[in-house]
Design a protein around this motif. Structure first.
Motif, PDB file in Angstrom:
ATOM      1  N   VAL A   9     -20.791  -2.058   3.490  1.00  0.00           N
ATOM      2  CA  VAL A   9     -19.628  -1.358   3.423  1.00  0.00           C
ATOM      3  C   VAL A   9     -19.175  -0.655   4.873  1.00  0.00           C
ATOM      4  N   LYS A  86      -5.318  -1.177  -5.846  1.00  0.00           N
ATOM      5  CA  LYS A  86      -6.571  -1.840  -4.913  1.00  0.00           C
ATOM      6  C   LYS A  86      -7.567  -0.831  -4.661  1.00  0.00           C
ATOM      7  N   GLU A  89      -9.825  -1.056  -7.740  1.00  0.00           N
ATOM      8  CA  GLU A  89     -10.470  -2.204  -7.765  1.00  0.00           C
ATOM      9  C   GLU A  89     -11.482  -2.080  -6.801  1.00  0.00           C
ATOM     10  N   ARG A  90     -11.455  -1.413  -5.870  1.00  0.00           N
ATOM     11  CA  ARG A  90     -12.531  -1.274  -4.922  1.00  0.00           C
ATOM     12  C   ARG A  90     -13.224   0.157  -4.762  1.00  0.00           C
ATOM     13  N   GLU A  93     -17.194   0.156  -3.728  1.00  0.00           N
ATOM     14  CA  GLU A  93     -17.675  -0.018  -2.051  1.00  0.00           C
ATOM     15  C   GLU A  93     -16.823   1.500  -1.291  1.00  0.00           C
ATOM     16  N   ILE A 199      -5.951  -1.002   3.437  1.00  0.00           N
ATOM     17  CA  ILE A 199      -5.684  -1.356   2.107  1.00  0.00           C
ATOM     18  C   ILE A 199      -4.034  -1.231   2.084  1.00  0.00           C
TER      19      ILE A 199
END
Length: 488
Positions: A9, A86, A89-90, A93, A199
């Motif tokens: 990451v 987004k 979704e992430r 991490e 992002i």
């Protein structure tokens, strides 16, 4: 442990400045190190922006302003909506990245990512609700047309304690309103903001709308941008001392400002309170983010008839909190941000003890690497103790007693700060009366957490100016224009 690789990451984040939609090294290729506060080890090196880099970022924001302001509100909202999705979704991490650079446990970091994403979802909806007005002049000979327009290029400064949420809380309304930005994240926690910039670019934010400049010289970078005159808005979250300096600088160009500054939150427990609920709320208000929050309960005032029981229950809860690196399973208390934070908390506890306070639990640093301090409860803390008037920013709960409602309110309001206060009582009339008399911008009534993207966040007195979030959050990035129409 997370299934996401720590090294992965960190390596995935672009370490350069983000200016005009392009990743670029700092002038002179200068770098600064980002450190893991749990180990003291260096995570990576990133670009260390100079004042010249700041000017380049402002140039890009100014160049993009007119075109961005002309974008359809729905389009601006859709970009924010995609960014919300987004982030979620992430979440795993991004939470790990935050834990590594800031120290908070993974569970809290995941909660912050969700909280941060909510600002994008909220302002995606607010982007299409910017309105105005139309009215007949009182004498009937003309018309009033009122419209709202973007304030213009903005300077945004975010702190280290909530590195993602404090960014989205400013970026969300700025995008929704049609403003371009230069954002400077905290030196200690820049990686979350760099990941967020990537992002937003992936979600279609045009080049130049968001520009990110990381730096070890915040004052040297920001002051020239304030005095430049082209930026028309400054939004800052940080200490009151720094906020005062920024306000002085902004006076030169009469720049619009939003200030979310320090806090010294009182936590009042009346004799009729549900003590178990009050202890639950105290744990939330005190230990969220390891106590490193401007909303953290800083002064506990408990009615003398229930003080012993409350203190005992709170001490039992604090003693049972697992301490360790935030990436480890079950850890609740991570490290403080740096050695300066440890030194300040240690000084405040020692000062209170020297003045007669009794340490029920904790009161010391934790041996080993990293910036760890034991969860601490003190009783009998006198007003003269420094922690009665200074932000603690650590896992320390000082308890004092009171006899009457007036006495409790006098103690609660005896501070230059006025961000948030907490009240626990089952008496409805008292709840309303105390909430109204408390000199704060927010009140947690039988509730230990007040932050919500859909609610206005901000304080009074020296805790700040303006509000973030809620239906009024976007107004901080809009100017009201009145058009007088004659000949009718």
């Amino acid at each position: 442990m997370s299934t996401v690789s720590e090294a992965g990451v960190v390596s995935a984040v672009n370490k350069e400045l983000f200016i005009g939609g392009k990743w670029t090294p700092a002038s002179g290729n200068a770098t600064l190190e980002v450190t893991d506060p749990a180990t003291g080890e260096t995570l990576c090196a990133i670009s260390d922006g100079s004042p010249q880099d700041g000017v380049a970022a402002l140039d890009a924001a100014v160049a993009a302003q007119d075109e961005w302001a002309a974008h359809a509100p729905r389009e601006r909202g859709e970009i924010l909506r995609r960014a919300y999705e987004k982030l979620m979704e992430r979440q795993e991490e991004l939470a790990l990245l935050m834990t590594l650079e800031m120290g908070k446990p993974l569970a809290e970091a995941k909660g912050e990512i969700a909280y941060a994403a909510e600002f994008f979802r909220w302002f995606a909806e607010e982007a299409v609700r910017i309105d105005g007005g139309y009215a007949v002049a009182p004498n009937g000979t003309g018309r009033f047309l009122v419209t709202k327009q973007p304030v213009g290029p903005c300077l945004l400064i975010t702190p280290w304690n909530f590195p993602m949420a404090m960014g989205t809380r400013k970026i969300g309304p700025a995008i929704a309103a049609g403003c371009t930005m230069v954002i400077k994240p905290a030196e200690q926690t820049p990686l979350s903001m760099l990941a967020l910039a990537e992002i937003l670019a992936e979600c279609g934010l045009p080049d130049g709308v968001l520009n990110v400049v990381t730096t070890s010289d915040a004052g040297g970078l920001i002051e020239p941008l304030i005095r430049d005159g082209r930026a028309r808005k400054l939004s800052f979250t940080g200490s009151t001392a720094v906020g005062r300096k920024l306000l002085e600088q902004c006076a030169g160009t009469v720049m619009r400002t939003s200030m979310e500054l320090g806090g010294n939150a009182p936590f009042l427990v009346f004799e009729d309170a549900d003590l178990d609920a009050a202890v639950d709320g105290a744990m939330q208000a005190k230990m969220r983010n390891i106590g490193e929050a401007c909303t953290a309960a800083n002064r506990f005032y408990v009615h003398s008839s229930v003080a012993d029981e409350f203190s005992r229950k709170l001490t039992e809860r604090m003693e049972g909190l697992p301490i360790g690196r935030g990436t480890e399973d079950g850890v609740v208390v991570g490290p403080l941000i740096d050695s300066d934070a440890i030194a300040k908390v240690s000084e405040l506890v020692a000062d209170a003890a020297q003045r007669g306070a009794k340490v029920l639990t904790g009161g010391a640093t934790v041996d080993g690497p990293g910036n760890f301090y034991q969860p601490t409860v003190l009783t009998g803390v006198p007003w003269e103790a420094r922690m009665s008037s200074e932000e603690i920013f650590g896992p320390v709960a000082p308890i004092s007693t009171f006899e009457t409602e007036d006495e409790a309110l006098a103690a609660a309001n005896n501070t230059e700060y006025g961000l948030v206060g907490y009240v626990y009582t089952q008496d409805l009339t008292r709840a309303i009366r105390v909430s109204e008399r408390m000199e704060t911008g927010m009140v947690g009534l039988n509730q230990g957490v007040v932050s919500n993207a859909a609610a206005p966040f901000g304080g009074v007195k020296q805790s700040g100016l303006g509000r973030e979030g809620g239906s009024v959050g976007i107004d901080e990035f809009l100017e009201t224009k009145y058009i007088a129409i004659g000949g009718l």
